[in-house]
Design a protein around this motif. Structure first.
Motif, PDB file in Angstrom:
ATOM      1  N   ILE A 115      -0.117 -19.478 -10.162  1.00 62.71           N
ATOM      2  CA  ILE A 115       0.621 -18.981  -9.001  1.00 62.71           C
ATOM      3  C   ILE A 115      -0.223 -17.913  -8.315  1.00 62.71           C
ATOM      4  O   ILE A 115      -0.676 -16.959  -8.961  1.00 62.71           O
ATOM      5  N   ALA A 116      -0.445 -18.059  -7.018  1.00 64.99           N
ATOM      6  CA  ALA A 116      -1.229 -17.078  -6.266  1.00 64.99           C
ATOM      7  C   ALA A 116      -0.488 -15.747  -6.205  1.00 64.99           C
ATOM      8  O   ALA A 116       0.746 -15.712  -6.172  1.00 64.99           O
ATOM      9  N   ALA A 117      -1.243 -14.642  -6.189  1.00 63.42           N
ATOM     10  CA  ALA A 117      -0.640 -13.313  -6.130  1.00 63.42           C
ATOM     11  C   ALA A 117      -1.183 -12.544  -4.930  1.00 63.42           C
ATOM     12  O   ALA A 117      -2.337 -12.723  -4.528  1.00 63.42           O
ATOM     13  N   HIS A 118      -0.330 -11.684  -4.377  1.00 65.93           N
ATOM     14  CA  HIS A 118      -0.695 -10.807  -3.254  1.00 65.93           C
ATOM     15  C   HIS A 118      -0.050  -9.457  -3.538  1.00 65.93           C
ATOM     16  O   HIS A 118       1.137  -9.390  -3.869  1.00 65.93           O
ATOM     17  N   ILE A 119      -0.804  -8.383  -3.426  1.00 68.39           N
ATOM     18  CA  ILE A 119      -0.290  -7.043  -3.716  1.00 68.39           C
ATOM     19  C   ILE A 119       0.040  -6.314  -2.415  1.00 68.39           C
ATOM     20  O   ILE A 119      -0.748  -6.336  -1.462  1.00 68.39           O
ATOM     21  N   VAL A 120       1.204  -5.663  -2.382  1.00 63.69           N
ATOM     22  CA  VAL A 120       1.587  -4.784  -1.281  1.00 63.69           C
ATOM     23  C   VAL A 120       1.628  -3.363  -1.806  1.00 63.69           C
ATOM     24  O   VAL A 120       2.371  -3.057  -2.748  1.00 63.69           O
ATOM     25  N   LEU A 121       0.811  -2.492  -1.236  1.00 62.18           N
ATOM     26  CA  LEU A 121       0.881  -1.067  -1.557  1.00 62.18           C
ATOM     27  C   LEU A 121       1.778  -0.415  -0.514  1.00 62.18           C
ATOM     28  O   LEU A 121       1.387  -0.217   0.635  1.00 62.18           O
ATOM     29  N   ASN A 122       2.987  -0.120  -0.929  1.00 63.19           N
ATOM     30  CA  ASN A 122       4.022   0.399  -0.033  1.00 63.19           C
ATOM     31  C   ASN A 122       3.951   1.928   0.048  1.00 63.19           C
ATOM     32  O   ASN A 122       3.196   2.564  -0.676  1.00 63.19           O
ATOM     33  N   LYS A 123       4.761   2.491   0.941  1.00 60.43           N
ATOM     34  CA  LYS A 123       4.871   3.948   1.135  1.00 60.43           C
ATOM     35  C   LYS A 123       3.517   4.540   1.549  1.00 60.43           C
ATOM     36  O   LYS A 123       3.065   5.560   1.001  1.00 60.43           O
ATOM     37  N   ALA A 124       2.870   3.889   2.514  1.00 57.69           N
ATOM     38  CA  ALA A 124       1.528   4.294   2.932  1.00 57.69           C
ATOM     39  C   ALA A 124       1.481   5.687   3.536  1.00 57.69           C
ATOM     40  O   ALA A 124       0.393   6.250   3.709  1.00 57.69           O
ATOM     41  N   ASP A 125       2.651   6.264   3.858  1.00 56.75           N
ATOM     42  CA  ASP A 125       2.691   7.601   4.434  1.00 56.75           C
ATOM     43  C   ASP A 125       2.571   8.700   3.378  1.00 56.75           C
ATOM     44  O   ASP A 125       2.403   9.876   3.723  1.00 56.75           O
ATOM     45  N   LEU A 126       2.626   8.352   2.103  1.00 54.16           N
ATOM     46  CA  LEU A 126       2.570   9.358   1.046  1.00 54.16           C
ATOM     47  C   LEU A 126       1.129   9.832   0.818  1.00 54.16           C
ATOM     48  O   LEU A 126       0.179   9.054   0.946  1.00 54.16           O
ATOM     49  N   PRO A 127       0.955  11.103   0.438  1.00 52.47           N
ATOM     50  CA  PRO A 127      -0.404  11.651   0.285  1.00 52.47           C
ATOM     51  C   PRO A 127      -1.210  11.006  -0.841  1.00 52.47           C
ATOM     52  O   PRO A 127      -2.434  11.045  -0.818  1.00 52.47           O
ATOM     53  N   GLY A 128      -0.544  10.429  -1.826  1.00 48.91           N
ATOM     54  CA  GLY A 128      -1.268   9.838  -2.947  1.00 48.91           C
ATOM     55  C   GLY A 128      -1.728   8.416  -2.706  1.00 48.91           C
ATOM     56  O   GLY A 128      -2.258   7.761  -3.619  1.00 48.91           O
ATOM     57  N   THR A 129      -1.542   7.906  -1.493  1.00 44.04           N
ATOM     58  CA  THR A 129      -1.841   6.499  -1.216  1.00 44.04           C
ATOM     59  C   THR A 129      -3.324   6.171  -1.387  1.00 44.04           C
ATOM     60  O   THR A 129      -3.680   5.118  -1.921  1.00 44.04           O
ATOM     61  N   ALA A 130      -4.210   7.053  -0.939  1.00 39.04           N
ATOM     62  CA  ALA A 130      -5.644   6.774  -1.043  1.00 39.04           C
ATOM     63  C   ALA A 130      -6.065   6.611  -2.498  1.00 39.04           C
ATOM     64  O   ALA A 130      -6.844   5.706  -2.834  1.00 39.04           O
ATOM     65  N   ARG A 131      -5.556   7.463  -3.367  1.00 38.75           N
ATOM     66  CA  ARG A 131      -5.894   7.355  -4.796  1.00 38.75           C
ATOM     67  C   ARG A 131      -5.312   6.076  -5.389  1.00 38.75           C
ATOM     68  O   ARG A 131      -5.956   5.387  -6.181  1.00 38.75           O
ATOM     69  N   ALA A 132      -4.064   5.751  -4.996  1.00 36.70           N
ATOM     70  CA  ALA A 132      -3.445   4.516  -5.485  1.00 36.70           C
ATOM     71  C   ALA A 132      -4.219   3.300  -4.995  1.00 36.70           C
ATOM     72  O   ALA A 132      -4.412   2.329  -5.739  1.00 36.70           O
ATOM     73  N   ARG A 133      -4.682   3.361  -3.750  1.00 36.77           N
ATOM     74  CA  ARG A 133      -5.447   2.241  -3.196  1.00 36.77           C
ATOM     75  C   ARG A 133      -6.751   2.038  -3.958  1.00 36.77           C
ATOM     76  O   ARG A 133      -7.163   0.903  -4.204  1.00 36.77           O
ATOM     77  N   ALA A 134      -7.388   3.130  -4.356  1.00 35.96           N
ATOM     78  CA  ALA A 134      -8.633   3.033  -5.114  1.00 35.96           C
ATOM     79  C   ALA A 134      -8.413   2.365  -6.466  1.00 35.96           C
ATOM     80  O   ALA A 134      -9.302   1.657  -6.966  1.00 35.96           O
ATOM     81  N   ARG A 135      -7.238   2.568  -7.050  1.00 35.41           N
ATOM     82  CA  ARG A 135      -6.939   1.946  -8.351  1.00 35.41           C
ATOM     83  C   ARG A 135      -6.790   0.430  -8.243  1.00 35.41           C
ATOM     84  O   ARG A 135      -6.797  -0.260  -9.254  1.00 35.41           O
ATOM     85  N   LEU A 136      -6.645  -0.059  -7.021  1.00 33.65           N
ATOM     86  CA  LEU A 136      -6.474  -1.502  -6.834  1.00 33.65           C
ATOM     87  C   LEU A 136      -7.798  -2.221  -6.576  1.00 33.65           C
ATOM     88  O   LEU A 136      -7.810  -3.412  -6.269  1.00 33.65           O
ATOM     89  N   ALA A 137      -8.903  -1.497  -6.721  1.00 38.16           N
ATOM     90  CA  ALA A 137     -10.211  -2.131  -6.537  1.00 38.16           C
ATOM     91  C   ALA A 137     -10.434  -3.234  -7.566  1.00 38.16           C
ATOM     92  O   ALA A 137     -11.073  -4.251  -7.260  1.00 38.16           O
ATOM     93  N   LEU A 138      -9.926  -3.048  -8.788  1.00 34.31           N
ATOM     94  CA  LEU A 138     -10.133  -4.058  -9.830  1.00 34.31           C
ATOM     95  C   LEU A 138      -9.443  -5.376  -9.504  1.00 34.31           C
ATOM     96  O   LEU A 138     -10.109  -6.421  -9.462  1.00 34.31           O
ATOM     97  N   PRO A 139      -8.106  -5.398  -9.251  1.00 36.45           N
ATOM     98  CA  PRO A 139      -7.499  -6.688  -8.898  1.00 36.45           C
ATOM     99  C   PRO A 139      -8.086  -7.275  -7.619  1.00 36.45           C
ATOM    100  O   PRO A 139      -8.217  -8.493  -7.486  1.00 36.45           O
TER     101      PRO A 139
END
Length: 301
Positions: A115-139
C-alpha cells in the motif's frame, strides 16, 4: 432460495465494534448491520454480502475477497483499520511530538501490504515544524512523499492534497493529537468531526474519533477516517512480511549467502554488508530487529 442467494452485495462504510453501516449496491440508504458468530468481522471498505432484515437492517453473511487489509495486532487483539485501500495518508505534527517508532511501524505495515504511503506534516504554523520536518528526511529518502500544511487553512489543504486524494480510496491515519480530525473537516466539511487541543501537561493527544468511517470526497474518491493510536503491534506479520515492509532491503537481500538469512548475524549477509556501508540506516535496521524480536517472543508465549 438459499440465504446466499437472497443476500445483496454492498460496501461497509462505517464500523463501531461489531456494528456496521453498509451501503448496498441497489440502494444509497445505509443499513445497520451486524455479524453472527465469533469469526473476524469485516473492515470499512470491505465488499460484503448482506441478508436484509426489516427496512434498514441486515446481517453480514460473507466478506468478499479483498485486495488488501491494513491493520495492527498485538497479543490481546487485532485492530482492523480498512480494506481495499489505494493509499495511506499518515498525519503527523510537531506538537505533540510524533513517534519515529510508530511512524516506522505504520510504514512497515503499509509496505508489507503493498500500500502506497504519503505523509502529511500538519500544524505548519508551529515553531517546531522545521525540526519535525528534518526528522522526516529518512522516510522521504525511501521515496515517501511529505506534504507540509496547516489543516486550519482549508483552501491550502484542499489545494495540496486534492491531487493526492482524487479518485483514490485513502485511509487517514495518525497518532492521537496530530490534528487528523481538523484535516478531515477541511477535506470533507459535512463530516463535522469533533476536535480538541492536545494535552499540554502530558504532551499527548486525546482520541476524538471513536469509530472508523468512510466519506466520499468532493473531488472524487473516498477518505476513511480511523481512531488515533498510541501503539502499533505487527504480530500478524511473518518474517517474510516484515522484510517486505523494508523495501530498501531488497537489493541487499539478493546478495545474502543463505536463502533463509534473518539479517541479524549470519556470515555473508547482504543486508548487514549494506548496513556497514551506510546504504541501509541503523535506525531502520534497529526497527526491523525490534519487530522481528517482538513477533518471535509472541510466538513462544
Amino acid at each position: 432460495m438459499s440465504r446466499a442467494e437472497s443476500a445483496l452485495p454492498g460496501r461497509v462504510v462505517a464500523a463501531h465494534g461489531r456494528h456496521y453501516r453498509v451501503v448496498l449496491d441497489a440502494s444509497p440508504a445505509p443499513r445497520h448491520c451486524y455479524t453472527k458468530g465469533k469469526k473476524a468481522g469485516p473492515a470499512v471498505g470491505d465488499r460484503v454480502l448482506v441478508l436484509p432484515e426489516g427496512l434498514n437492517e441486515g446481517v453480514i453473511i460473507e466478506v468478499l475477497p479483498r485486495r488488501n487489509l491494513f491493520y495492527r495486532s498485538d497479543a490481546q487483539r487485532s485492530k482492523l483499520f480498512a480494506a481495499n485501500i489505494d493509499q495511506l495518508l499518515l498525519v503527523l505534527a510537531a506538537e505533540p511530538e510524533f513517534s519515529d517508532d510508530l511512524l516506522g511501524r505504520a510504514l512497515v505495515a503499509a509496505g508489507s501490504a503493498d500500500i502506497a504511503a504519503h505523509i502529511v506534516l500538519n500544524k505548519a504554523d508551529l515553531p517546531g515544524t522545521a525540526r519535525a520536518r528534518a526528522r522526516l528526511a529518512l522516510p522521504e529518502s525511501l521515496g515517501i512523499a511529505v506534504t507540509t500544511l496547516s489543516a486550519l487553512d482549508t483552501e491550502q489543504t484542499r489545494a495540496r492534497l486534492g491531487p493526492v486524494l482524487q479518485g483514490r480510496c485513502t485511509l487517514l491515519l495518525g497518532q492521537s493529537g496530530m490534528g487528523k480530525s481538523t484535516l478531515l473537516n477541511a477535506l470533507v466539511p459535512e463530516a463535522a468531526a469533533p476536535t480538541q487541543a492536545h494535552s499540554e501537561a502530558l504532551g499527548t493527544g486525546r482520541h476524538t474519533t471513536t469509530h472508523t468511517r468512510l466519506y466520499p470526497l468532493p473531488m472524487g474518491g473516498d477518505l476513511i477516517d480511523s481512531p488515533g493510536f498510541q501503539a502499533f503491534g505487527l504480530q500478524h506479520l511473518s518474517a517474510h512480511d516484515i522484510e517486505q515492509g523494508f523495501p530498501e532491503f531488497a537489493p541487499a537481500i539478493a546478495q545474502c549467502r543463505f536463502y533463509n538469512c534473518t539479517h541479524q548475524h549470519e556470515p555473508g549477509c547482504g543486508v548487514l554488508a549494506a548496513l556497514a556501508r551506510g546504504e541501509i540506516t541503523a535506525q531502520r535496521h534497529a526497527l526491523y530487529l525490534r519487530i522481528l524480536a517482538e513477533n518471535e517472543a509472541a510466538r513462544r508465549y
